[in-house]
Design an enzyme around this catalytic site. Structure first.
Site, PDB file in Angstrom:
ATOM      1  N   PHE A   1       0.871  -1.175   0.000  1.00  0.00           N
ATOM      2  CA  PHE A   1       0.000   0.000   0.000  1.00  0.00           C
ATOM      3  C   PHE A   1       0.905   1.221   0.000  1.00  0.00           C
ATOM      4  O   PHE A   1       1.755   1.360   0.896  1.00  0.00           O
ATOM      5  CB  PHE A   1      -0.848  -0.059   1.277  1.00  0.00           C
TER       6      PHE A   1
ATOM      7  N   PRO B   1       7.603  11.644   0.300  1.00  0.00           N
ATOM      8  CA  PRO B   1       8.608  12.385   1.081  1.00  0.00           C
ATOM      9  C   PRO B   1       8.021  13.636   1.747  1.00  0.00           C
ATOM     10  O   PRO B   1       8.368  13.964   2.878  1.00  0.00           O
ATOM     11  CB  PRO B   1       9.678  12.743   0.045  1.00  0.00           C
TER      12      PRO B   1
ATOM     13  N   SER C   1       1.862  12.556   7.470  1.00  0.00           N
ATOM     14  CA  SER C   1       0.600  12.731   8.208  1.00  0.00           C
ATOM     15  C   SER C   1      -0.434  13.454   7.352  1.00  0.00           C
ATOM     16  O   SER C   1      -1.627  13.142   7.397  1.00  0.00           O
ATOM     17  CB  SER C   1       0.853  13.527   9.497  1.00  0.00           C
TER      18      SER C   1
ATOM     19  N   TRP D   1       8.438   4.825   2.433  1.00  0.00           N
ATOM     20  CA  TRP D   1       8.188   3.908   3.565  1.00  0.00           C
ATOM     21  C   TRP D   1       7.141   2.852   3.237  1.00  0.00           C
ATOM     22  O   TRP D   1       6.166   2.658   3.989  1.00  0.00           O
ATOM     23  CB  TRP D   1       7.734   4.705   4.812  1.00  0.00           C
TER      24      TRP D   1
ATOM     25  N   ARG E   1      15.548 -14.908  37.845  1.00  0.00           N
ATOM     26  CA  ARG E   1      16.633 -14.001  38.206  1.00  0.00           C
ATOM     27  C   ARG E   1      16.629 -13.755  39.717  1.00  0.00           C
ATOM     28  O   ARG E   1      15.610 -13.317  40.281  1.00  0.00           O
ATOM     29  CB  ARG E   1      16.453 -12.676  37.456  1.00  0.00           C
TER      30      ARG E   1
ATOM     31  N   GLY F   1      20.668  -4.813  33.096  1.00  0.00           N
ATOM     32  CA  GLY F   1      21.769  -4.766  32.119  1.00  0.00           C
ATOM     33  C   GLY F   1      21.558  -5.741  30.969  1.00  0.00           C
ATOM     34  O   GLY F   1      21.847  -5.422  29.804  1.00  0.00           O
TER      35      GLY F   1
ATOM     36  N   GLU G   1       0.849   3.867   9.845  1.00  0.00           N
ATOM     37  CA  GLU G   1      -0.612   3.851   9.696  1.00  0.00           C
ATOM     38  C   GLU G   1      -1.271   4.949  10.543  1.00  0.00           C
ATOM     39  O   GLU G   1      -2.356   4.775  11.101  1.00  0.00           O
ATOM     40  CB  GLU G   1      -1.183   2.446   9.953  1.00  0.00           C
TER      41      GLU G   1
END
Ligand code: CAA
Length: 387
Positions: A126, A131, A135, A159, A274, A346, A369
Site C-alpha cells: 500500500f 517524502p 501525516s 516507507w 533471576r 543490564g 498507519e
C-alpha cells in the site's frame, strides 16, 4: 494469564493454536538472526498463504478463510508475539491491498488478484505516503494523467512495507489537473504490478526496528498503468485509503499487543528465575508493580481492540474506535517494552535477550498507519462529528 475476558469460539481457538504453532516452529528459531541480518524470508509468504493467513478476511470464493475480524486479529497477535516484522507483512497484506481490491475492485480485478493474494503467490503493498506527505496524506503530489487506455504516473512513494517484495501495490496518485485541484477528492487508487514499465524500487531503509521487514521507497517514472488497473472511482482513492486504514489500524493494534504480550511473558519468566539479594526478583514489590501494570495494560488494549473489531463486524463505523485501539495498543507496547528492558536490567540492553528487539519493534507502532498524534486528531474530530 487468561487470554481474553470473553471466551473464544472453537474456530478462534483452532486458528490461535495454528498461528501459535506455526510461529513457534517456523519463525521463532530465526527471528533474532533475521532481525540482525535485515533478512526477509520469502518462503514464509507461500507457507502463510497455504495456511490461510494471507486471505483471512477474504470470502471463500476467493480462496480466503472468510473469518471475522477478531479471529484475524487473534492470529495476527500470535505472529507478532514471535516476530513483529512478519506480522506487519501479514497485517498490511490482509488489511489494505487485499481488502481494498475485495471492497472496491471490479470483478475482473478480483478474479485476477484475490486468489493468488490469498494463496501467498502475490504479496500486497500500500503506497500512500510521500517524502513531503506523511501525516498530511491528502497533500500527496504523485500525478496520474490519462493517456488513451493507460494512466501515466509520475512521483515517489515513501516507507512502503512489502514494497520490494509485492506483486500488487495499491498506489495513490492525483487524478485532478494542476489548474483545478480537488484536495482529498482528487486522488485515485491504482493497482501497480512491478513488471509495469516505469516502476522501480528505490532506497531500502535502514531502520531502528522491524528490521526483517523491508521498507522501501518507490520511484514512478512515467509509469504506465493499464486503465483496467484503476480501482473504483478515479476521485475516491483517498477516501478508500482512509476507510481501509480504519481497518489497517486494527491490525497494527494487534501487532502492538503481540509485542507487548511477548515482553510481559519474557519479563514474568525472567523475574522468577533471576535472583538478587538472595531471592527471585519477582518477590520485590518494585517488580510486582511493574508486572501488574504491564498485564493490566495488555488486557485493556486487547479488550478495546476486540470491541472495535466486533463493532466493525456489526457494520458500525469504527473510525474513532480503530484510532483509539491503535493509539492505546501502540502506547501500551512502547510502555510495556520499556518496563521489560528495565526488569531485565543490564541484560535487557543486550541483543542476546529478546526484550531489546521488542523495545525497538514497538516504536514504529506509534508512527505508521497514522502517528499517535493523528489518532488523537481523528478521535477528537469524531467527538464533534457525533455531537
Ligand atoms: N472514512 C471515510 N472517509 C474519511 C475518513 C474515514 N476514516 N477520514 C476522512 N475521510 C474523508 C472525509 O470525510 C473528507 O471527505 P469530504 O471531502 O467529503 O469532506 C475527506 O476524507 C478528507 O478528510 P479530512 O478533511 O479529514 O482530511 P484531512 O486532510 O484534514 O485529514 C487525516 C485526514 C485523518 C489527517 C489523514 O490524512 C490521515 O489519516 N493521516 C495519516 C496518514 C496515514 O495514516 N498514513 C499511513 C501510511 S500507510 C502505512 O503506514 C502502511 C504501512 O506500510 C505500514
Amino acid at each position: 494469564m487468561s487470554w481474553a475476558l470473553h471466551p473464544l469460539t472453537e474456530e478462534q481457538q483452532e486458528i490461535q493454536k495454528l498461528a501459535r504453532e506455526f510461529a513457534h516452529a517456523e519463525i521463532a528459531p530465526h527471528a533474532a538472526a533475521w532481525d540482525r541480518d535485515c533478512h526477509f524470508e520469502p518462503t514464509l509468504v507461500k507457507k502463510m498463504g497455504e495456511l490461510g493467513f494471507l486471505g483471512m478476511l477474504l470470502p471463500e470464493e476467493h480462496d480466503g478463510l472468510g473469518v471475522d475480524t477478531s479471529t484475524y486479529l487473534i492470529a495476527l497477535e500470535e505472529i507478532a508475539a514471535v516476530d513483529a516484522s512478519v506480522a506487519v507483512m501479514m497485517s498490511v497484506h490482509n488489511s489494505l491491498p487485499t481488502s481494498m481490491i475485495n471492497r472496491f475492485g471490479s470483478d475482473e480485478q478480483k478474479k485476477r488478484f484475490l486468489k493468488p493474494m490469498a494463496r501467498g503467490e502475490i504479496l500486497g503493498a500500500f503506497a500512500l505516503s510521500e517524502p513531503d506527505a506523511g501525516s498530511d496524506a491528502a497533500a500527496l503530489s504523485t500525478q496520474a494523467v490519462k493517456d488513451g487506455e493507460s494512466w501515466v504516473l509520475n512521483g515517489a512513494k515513501s516507507w512502503v512495507t512489502n514494497g520490494s517484495t509485492a506483486g500488487a501495490i495499491i498506489v495513490m496518485a492525483r487524478t485532478d489537473a494542476s489548474g483545478s485541484r480537488k484536495g482529498a477528492r482528487g486522488i485515485g487508487a491504482f493497482i501497480v504490478t512491478p513488471d509495469l514499465p516505469g516502476f522501480a524500487v528505490g532506497k531500502k531503509e535502514d531502520k531502528m526496528g522491524l528490521r526483517a521487514s523491508p521498507t522501501v521507497s518507490l520511484v514512478l517514472d512515467n509509469l504506465r498503468v493499464p486503465a483496467g488497473n484503476l480501482l473504483g472511482d478515479p476521485s475516491q482513492g483517498f477516501i478508500y485509503s482512509m476507510q481501509s486504514l480504519d481497518n489497517g489500524r486494527l491490525g497494527i493494534a494487534a501487532q502492538a499487543i503481540g509485542i507487548a504480550r511477548s515482553a510481559l511473558e519474557h519479563s514474568t519468566a525472567y523475574a522468577l528465575e533471576r535472583r538478587q539479594f538472595g531471592k527471585p526478583i519477582k518477590e520485590f514489590e518494585a517488580i510486582q508493580f511493574k508486572l501488574a501494570d504491564m498485564a493490566m495494560r495488555v488486557a485493556a488494549a486487547r479488550s478495546l481492540l476486540h470491541s472495535a473489531a466486533a463493532a466493525k463486524d456489526r457494520g458500525q463505523s469504527i473510525t474513532q474506535f480503530s484510532a483509539m485501539a491503535k493509539l492505546f495498543a501502540s502506547e501500551t507496547a512502547m510502555w510495556v517494552t520499556t518496563q521489560a528492558v528495565q526488569i531485565f536490567g543490564g541484560y535487557g540492553y543486550m541483543k542476546d535477550y529478546p526484550v531489546e528487539r521488542l523495545f525497538r519493534d514497538a516504536k514504529v507502532t506509534e508512527i505508521y498507519e497514522g502517528t499517535s498524534e493523528i489518532q488523537r486528531i481523528v478521535i477528537a474530530r469524531e467527538l464533534y462529528a457525533q455531537s
